[in-house]
Each structure stands twice: as structure tokens, then as C-alpha cells.
Design a protein around this motif. Structure first.
Motif, PDB file in Angstrom:
ATOM      1  N   ARG A 163       0.830  -1.211   0.000  1.00 21.98           N
ATOM      2  CA  ARG A 163       0.000   0.000   0.000  1.00 21.98           C
ATOM      3  C   ARG A 163       0.863   1.260   0.000  1.00 21.98           C
ATOM      4  O   ARG A 163       0.612   2.213  -0.742  1.00 21.98           O
ATOM      5  N   ARG A 164       1.909   1.263   0.824  1.00 24.06           N
ATOM      6  CA  ARG A 164       2.789   2.434   0.905  1.00 24.06           C
ATOM      7  C   ARG A 164       3.439   2.712  -0.449  1.00 24.06           C
ATOM      8  O   ARG A 164       3.486   3.862  -0.904  1.00 24.06           O
ATOM      9  N   GLN A 167       0.782   4.153  -2.851  1.00 23.93           N
ATOM     10  CA  GLN A 167       0.364   5.522  -2.539  1.00 23.93           C
ATOM     11  C   GLN A 167       1.486   6.536  -2.764  1.00 23.93           C
ATOM     12  O   GLN A 167       1.215   7.717  -2.918  1.00 23.93           O
ATOM     13  N   GLN A 168       2.713   6.059  -2.790  1.00 24.21           N
ATOM     14  CA  GLN A 168       3.833   6.961  -3.058  1.00 24.21           C
ATOM     15  C   GLN A 168       4.171   7.045  -4.545  1.00 24.21           C
ATOM     16  O   GLN A 168       5.109   7.745  -4.923  1.00 24.21           O
ATOM     17  N   GLN A 173      -0.883   4.959  -9.390  1.00 20.59           N
ATOM     18  CA  GLN A 173      -2.280   5.324  -9.134  1.00 20.59           C
ATOM     19  C   GLN A 173      -2.968   5.767 -10.425  1.00 20.59           C
ATOM     20  O   GLN A 173      -4.105   5.379 -10.694  1.00 20.59           O
ATOM     21  N   TRP A 266      -6.973   2.647  -1.808  1.00 21.66           N
ATOM     22  CA  TRP A 266      -5.666   3.286  -1.639  1.00 21.66           C
ATOM     23  C   TRP A 266      -5.551   4.561  -2.475  1.00 21.66           C
ATOM     24  O   TRP A 266      -4.797   5.462  -2.133  1.00 21.66           O
ATOM     25  N   SER A 267      -6.288   4.613  -3.585  1.00 25.77           N
ATOM     26  CA  SER A 267      -6.209   5.766  -4.492  1.00 25.77           C
ATOM     27  C   SER A 267      -7.018   6.961  -3.992  1.00 25.77           C
ATOM     28  O   SER A 267      -6.756   8.097  -4.401  1.00 25.77           O
ATOM     29  N   ASP A 269      -8.999   9.727  -1.383  1.00 21.67           N
ATOM     30  CA  ASP A 269      -8.709  10.561  -0.219  1.00 21.67           C
ATOM     31  C   ASP A 269      -9.636  10.223   0.944  1.00 21.67           C
ATOM     32  O   ASP A 269      -9.317  10.497   2.108  1.00 21.67           O
ATOM     33  N   ALA A 285      -6.220   1.082   4.327  1.00 19.77           N
ATOM     34  CA  ALA A 285      -5.865   2.115   3.338  1.00 19.77           C
ATOM     35  C   ALA A 285      -5.207   3.327   3.994  1.00 19.77           C
ATOM     36  O   ALA A 285      -4.561   4.131   3.324  1.00 19.77           O
ATOM     37  N   ARG A 287      -6.599   5.974   5.233  1.00 24.07           N
ATOM     38  CA  ARG A 287      -7.278   7.216   4.844  1.00 24.07           C
ATOM     39  C   ARG A 287      -8.558   7.384   5.673  1.00 24.07           C
ATOM     40  O   ARG A 287      -9.142   6.380   6.117  1.00 24.07           O
ATOM     41  N   GLU A 352      -6.701  12.809   8.571  1.00 22.71           N
ATOM     42  CA  GLU A 352      -5.810  12.048   7.683  1.00 22.71           C
ATOM     43  C   GLU A 352      -4.663  11.417   8.462  1.00 22.71           C
ATOM     44  O   GLU A 352      -4.351  10.233   8.305  1.00 22.71           O
ATOM     45  N   GLU A 356      -3.911   7.107   9.420  1.00 20.43           N
ATOM     46  CA  GLU A 356      -2.661   6.368   9.222  1.00 20.43           C
ATOM     47  C   GLU A 356      -2.142   5.818  10.548  1.00 20.43           C
ATOM     48  O   GLU A 356      -1.687   4.665  10.623  1.00 20.43           O
TER      49      GLU A 356
END
Length: 380
Positions: A163-164, A167-168, A173, A266-267, A269, A285, A287, A352, A356
Motif C-alpha cells: 500500500r505504501r 500511494q507513493q 495510481q 488506496w487511491s 482521499d 488504506a 485514509r 488524515e 494512518e
């Protein structure tokens, strides 16, 4: 953990379309992939299963999918040897002939009721306790949960690292979203919406449409689609449909398989999710999220909702706690969402960061599959 040469049977009655089969299918795959056990997954509704795993042959009485033996659980039960470990998911009733087969084994199997996920205090005290007995076969309670002393949550090995990395990577994405036909506007907040029918939806959509920040709302095909149609004044929305009203873009997505749903969460917000499996995946996720809990008689589901909120909001400032708690309660009561959403938006950075932090704290516990295996090892 040591590799085990054991056979596990998991029984699943599909009650609410996808939650039950979502959990058991994920668990079965993980037990095979990470613990090298042989798993038979007995399912009474292969059509619902097909939505999560399109490779399923809905007419096959026996098939193999991703290392799992999938068996059709029909009323015409055929004599079957009982496994070493038997899991009745969500208190489903096993076939009487299979229970006899359990009792006839020289060494009785470990029989567990894998219960629904709850953050209520009493779960810790009941987890792992003996339940009913059938002849010489003892059943045990096994509760997933968020606290020490429970069975934890389903979490595959390496999930948070994958996931990390995703998302980075803006490119990863972008490629994933484009594969679903999603062209995200540069400054738009991306929100996924997977929910039961909800009378509060119209007010939430009104609020997002009137916002100064553009929102791109992704709606996988499902039960909430009728409420979206009513708000748009349309009928027969299908996957691929895109409609814009002021600052809000609404896009209908096809129902995606489990691994793709993770990437969708994961994509985004912010993720609005329902039931149990999606609820847990939204937490991984990292988020902010909104949970539509499955409604139960006498509103006992609201006790579960409050228990989770009490746990989840620890560490938040009082205004942020009130904002997110108010949003969840309004959503689950079908009430007007306007003020609650505006309040939530005010505390976005804190929420947010908290999402996490919560995710990482939950990942410190043993995952559910590992906890089940450890319970078996302790039992033998």
C-alpha cells in the motif's frame, strides 16, 4: 510459524451479498498462501462469490481457485470426511451429516465459530471460550477484533508495504485509475462510495456539489446506486456513466474484484464503505473513512458503531472527534449530512494523520489468519 499439513473446512452462508463471502474467501486464500494448509471453502451462493472472483464457475460443485478448493454447499449434501479444523463463519449451521462426520473422527476436529467483527468490550472476555458441544466435539468462540485478547483483523503479509509503495507512486495510481476509465481532475478530492441504501445521501451530494473544492465521487455498482439515480434525476445508471453537477463529478464503476478494490481504496482521499470486509480494507488504506454498518433488529448495530467510534477516535482533538463521530452517526441514521461533512472537512489534516496512525497501531497485532493458526497449535 511452522508449516502444517492440516486440512481446514470453512463454511459460509451468504447472507448479505458480499460481506460473508468476502471475509471467508480472503481468509481461505491467506491460510493456503501463508500457512500451507489445505482449505475447502463451502459456499451456498456461488453467484455472489462470482462478483468477487469472476473466475468462479457458478455451476461447478467442486473447483480450485487460487489454491483453495471451492465446494458448492447445497441442500443435497453428500457424505464428506470432516477436516482437522472446521470454521463455521458467522454462526452458520453446519449440515447435520457433516457434524456426525466430525463426531466419528478418531481425533475430534477443532471446531470454531468465526464471529462478526465488533469493538464492544465483552468480545475480549468471550474470545476463545468454549461454546456448545456436539457429542464429543467442542465448539469455540473466535472473535476478530481491534484490541489485544481478540483474534485481530484479516491482513495479508506485506499488505501495508504494498500500500505504501502504491500511494507513493502517482504513476501507479494514475495507471490503475485510467484502467477503470477514471480521469481524475488535478485538484479534485477523490472519494469512493460503497454503501447500503441511505436517505442521507442526497444532502451529502448537495453539499459536495456546492463546495469550493471539486470532488470526484466513484460509485461501484451496488445498492446505493438507486439513491444516486434519484439525486441525478436519472434512471438505469450503468458502469462507465459520468455526470457532473457543479463541483461534483459522479462516476459509476463496475463491481471490482477484491484485489482491485484495495487499489481503489488506496487511491482515494476518503472512503465510504459498508459491511465488514470493506470496512477492514478501508482501515488498511490509512485514509479517513465512513462506515455504513449493517442494520440489525432493535438497532443493536448502533451499539457496535458507538463501541468502534469510542476506540477509533481516541487521540483525536475534541472538535475532530465530534466531527467524525457526528458524520458516522448521521450517515447510519439516514440524517442530513451537510453540517457534519463541513465540520469533517475543517479537521481534514488531523483526520488524515489519525487514519494512518490507527492503521499502523492495528498492524501491531497478529492478523486473523495467524491468530487462527496459533489457536489451533495451542489446542493440539
Amino acid at each position: 510459524m511452522p508449516e502444517m499439513k492440516t486440512r481446514w473446512d470453512i463454511f459460509c452462508t451468504v447472507v448479505d451479498n458480499f460481506g460473508d463471502i468476502g471475509v471467508t474467501w480472503r481468509l481461505a486464500r491467506q491460510l493456503v498462501a501463508e500457512h500451507s494448509v489445505a482449505v475447502r471453502l463451502w459456499v451456498d451462493d456461488l453467484r455472489a462469490f462470482e462478483r468477487l472472483c469472476p473466475d468462479i464457475d457458478i455451476n461447478a460443485t467442486q473447483q480450485w481457485q487460487q489454491g483453495v478448493e471451492v465446494r458448492q454447499w447445497s441442500v443435497d449434501w453428500q457424505p464428506t470426511e470432516a477436516a482437522d479444523v472446521v470454521i463455521a463463519a458467522f454462526a452458520c449451521q453446519l449440515p447435520s451429516a457433516y457434524m456426525e462426520a466430525m463426531a466419528e473422527r478418531e481425533k475430534p476436529p477443532l471446531w470454531m465459530n468465526l464471529d462478526y467483527l465488533s469493538a464492544e468490550d465483552w468480545v475480549v472476555g468471550c474470545h476463545g471460550l468454549p461454546s456448545v458441544k456436539y457429542k464429543n466435539v467442542q465448539k469455540f468462540f473466535f472473535f476478530p477484533g481491534f484490541r489485544k485478547g481478540t483474534g485481530g483483523l484479516l491482513r495479508e503479509s506485506g499488505l501495508l508495504e504494498r500500500r505504501r509503495q502504491f500511494q507513493q507512486s502517482p504513476q501507479a495510481q494514475r495507471e490503475f485509475l485510467q484502467g477503470l476509465g477514471i480521469d481524475r481532475a488535478p485538484n479534485a478530492q477523490l472519494i469512493s462510495l460503497f454503501a447500503y441504501e441511505n436517505t442521507g445521501l442526497a444532502s451529502w451530494l448537495d453539499t459536495m456539489a456546492a463546495d469550493s473544492t471539486p470532488t470526484h465521487l466513484l460509485v461501484p455498482e451496488g445498492r446505493i446506486l438507486g439513491d444516486v439515480e434519484r439525486w441525478l434525476g436519472l434512471h438505469g445508471l450503468k458502469a462507465g456513466a459520468v455526470h457532473v453537477r457543479d463541483a461534483l463529478t459522479v462516476q459509476v464503476l463496475p463491481f471490482v474484484r477484491q484485489d482491485q478494490y484495495d487499489l481503489l481504496l488506496w487511491s482515494c482521499d476518503f472512503n465510504a464503505v459498508r459491511g465488514e470486509d470493506s470496512f477492514v480494507r478501508a482501515q488498511w488504506a490509512g485514509r479517513p473513512l465512513l462506515w455504513h454498518i449493517y442494520r440489525q433488529d432493535e438497532d443493536i448495530h448502533l451499539d457496535k458503531l458507538d463501541a468502534f467510534l469510542t476506540l477509533y477516535t481516541q487521540g483525536l482533538s475534541e472538535p475532530a472527534r465530534e466531527a467524525i463521530s457526528g458524520l458516522w452517526r448521521a450517515w447510519n441514521a439516514g440524517e442530513t449530512m451537510t453540517d457534519h461533512w463541513k465540520s469533517t472537512r475543517k479537521h481534514w489534516p488531523e483526520l488524515e494523520k489519525h487514519a494512518e496512525t490507527w492503521c499502523l497501531e492495528q498492524a501491531l497485532q497478529a492478523d486473523l489468519a495467524a491468530a487462527l493458526v496459533q489457536f489451533y497449535l495451542n489446542w493440539i
